[in-house]
Structure formats: structure tokens, C-alpha cells
Motif scaffolding. Structure first.
Motif, PDB file in Angstrom:
ATOM      1  N   ARG A 161       0.836  -1.203   0.000  1.00  0.00           N
ATOM      2  CA  ARG A 161       0.000   0.000   0.000  1.00  0.00           C
ATOM      3  C   ARG A 161       0.874   1.258   0.000  1.00  0.00           C
ATOM      4  N   LEU A 162       1.965   1.242   0.755  1.00  0.00           N
ATOM      5  CA  LEU A 162       2.889   2.372   0.777  1.00  0.00           C
ATOM      6  C   LEU A 162       3.492   2.611  -0.602  1.00  0.00           C
ATOM      7  N   VAL A 163       3.991   1.558  -1.233  1.00  0.00           N
ATOM      8  CA  VAL A 163       4.603   1.697  -2.561  1.00  0.00           C
ATOM      9  C   VAL A 163       3.586   2.222  -3.567  1.00  0.00           C
ATOM     10  N   GLU A 164       2.371   1.704  -3.527  1.00  0.00           N
ATOM     11  CA  GLU A 164       1.305   2.157  -4.432  1.00  0.00           C
ATOM     12  C   GLU A 164       0.992   3.630  -4.186  1.00  0.00           C
ATOM     13  N   ALA A 165       0.866   4.015  -2.930  1.00  0.00           N
ATOM     14  CA  ALA A 165       0.544   5.406  -2.580  1.00  0.00           C
ATOM     15  C   ALA A 165       1.652   6.357  -3.037  1.00  0.00           C
TER      16      ALA A 165
END
Length: 53
Positions: A39-43
Motif C-alpha cells: 500500500r505504501l509503494v502504491e501510494a
């Protein structure tokens, strides 16, 4: 930082570095799982405009 928090539920801290300037600190914890990191990488890709596809 507000967009990461409000849109993606990713908590960050803004830091002012003396040598390299502004940065965002992300500190995973013992209970951070792979889905949280995904989720962090996507955000970050969305916020920086580097998301492809």
C-alpha cells in the motif's frame, strides 16, 4: 503528507534534513505486513505521479 494519510491511510513524518533538504520519514513497525508495504509503494507512486498502468 496529508494526501498519503487521507487518501491512502499511510502515516508519515516530514523531516527537514540539514545536508539533503526535505524528506518524508516512513517507519515500519514489528506489525507491518507485506500488504501494508504494498500500500505504501502504491501510494508513493500515485502521489509522485510515477504510477504506470
Amino acid at each position: 503528507m496529508a494526501k498519503l494519510r487521507d487518501s491512502h491511510k499511510v502515516m508519515t513524518v516530514r523531516r527537514a534534513g540539514v545536508a539533503r533538504g526535505q524528506c518524508i520519514r516512513v517507519t515500519p513497525s514489528l506489525f507491518t505486513d507485506e500488504a501494508d508495504l504494498d500500500r505504501l509503494v502504491e501510494a508513493l507512486a500515485v502521489v509522485t505521479g510515477t504510477k504506470t498502468g
